[in-house]
Enzyme design. Structure first.
Site, PDB file in Angstrom:
ATOM      1  N   ARG A 100       0.825  -1.210   0.000  1.00  0.00           N
ATOM      2  CA  ARG A 100       0.000   0.000   0.000  1.00  0.00           C
ATOM      3  C   ARG A 100       0.854   1.252   0.000  1.00  0.00           C
ATOM      4  O   ARG A 100       1.935   1.299   0.582  1.00  0.00           O
ATOM      5  CB  ARG A 100      -0.888   0.015   1.242  1.00  0.00           C
ATOM      6  CG  ARG A 100      -1.789   1.235   1.336  1.00  0.00           C
ATOM      7  CD  ARG A 100      -2.661   1.201   2.547  1.00  0.00           C
ATOM      8  NE  ARG A 100      -2.061   1.989   3.625  1.00  0.00           N
ATOM      9  CZ  ARG A 100      -2.696   2.320   4.735  1.00  0.00           C
ATOM     10  NH1 ARG A 100      -3.921   1.902   4.955  1.00  0.00           N
ATOM     11  NH2 ARG A 100      -2.089   3.024   5.657  1.00  0.00           N
ATOM     12  N   CYS A 102       0.010   5.441   0.836  1.00  0.00           N
ATOM     13  CA  CYS A 102      -1.021   6.317   1.381  1.00  0.00           C
ATOM     14  C   CYS A 102      -0.481   7.742   1.380  1.00  0.00           C
ATOM     15  O   CYS A 102       0.615   7.986   1.882  1.00  0.00           O
ATOM     16  CB  CYS A 102      -1.396   5.876   2.794  1.00  0.00           C
ATOM     17  SG  CYS A 102      -2.802   6.781   3.474  1.00  0.00           S
TER      18      CYS A 102
END
Length: 122
Positions: A100, A102
């Site tokens: 991920r 972010c």
């Protein structure tokens, strides 16, 4: 390549698709927390994170995938002060802990607080 279209996630608000299936992968467009039935946006970051996750899930399902097959997400927050609350919701949907990124961004469409896009195996 196959275009993904589903009424279970908000329709595109610009010149793009909800997602694509290509070479054994599902690529979702960024999903903001718009309820696909009402067009409403919830108030809190927690509610918005839930709706964004539901919308990602609907696009994944329409593309023949699911949360367990997600290999990468990119998440956008209107402010990093929402990071912990966002993670509290996110971890309930993305239980396989995909890779991920972010980011906090200056602004998101419709003034929402979060947006999520995903890449998954089909």
């Amino acid at each position: 390549m196959k275009v993904i279209e589903t009424k279970n996630a908000p329709g595109a608000i610009g010149p793009y698709s909800q997602g694509y299936v290509s070479n054994g992968f599902v690529f979702t467009s960024g999903q903001i927390p718009v309820d696909p039935e009402t067009g409403d946006v919830p108030a809190t970051i927690e509610e918005q994170a839930v709706q964004s996750c539901k919308n990602v899930g609907a696009v994944l399902e329409a593309g023949g995938s699911n949360f367990d097959k997600v290999v990468k997400t990119t998440c956008f927050l209107a402010d990093m002060k929402y990071f912990a609350a966002f993670n509290g919701v996110y971890e309930n949907f993305f239980t396989s802990k995909p890779a991920r990124s972010c980011f906090a961004v200056k602004e998101l469409p419709k003034g929402v607080l979060c947006e999520i896009e995903a890449i998954a195996e089909a």
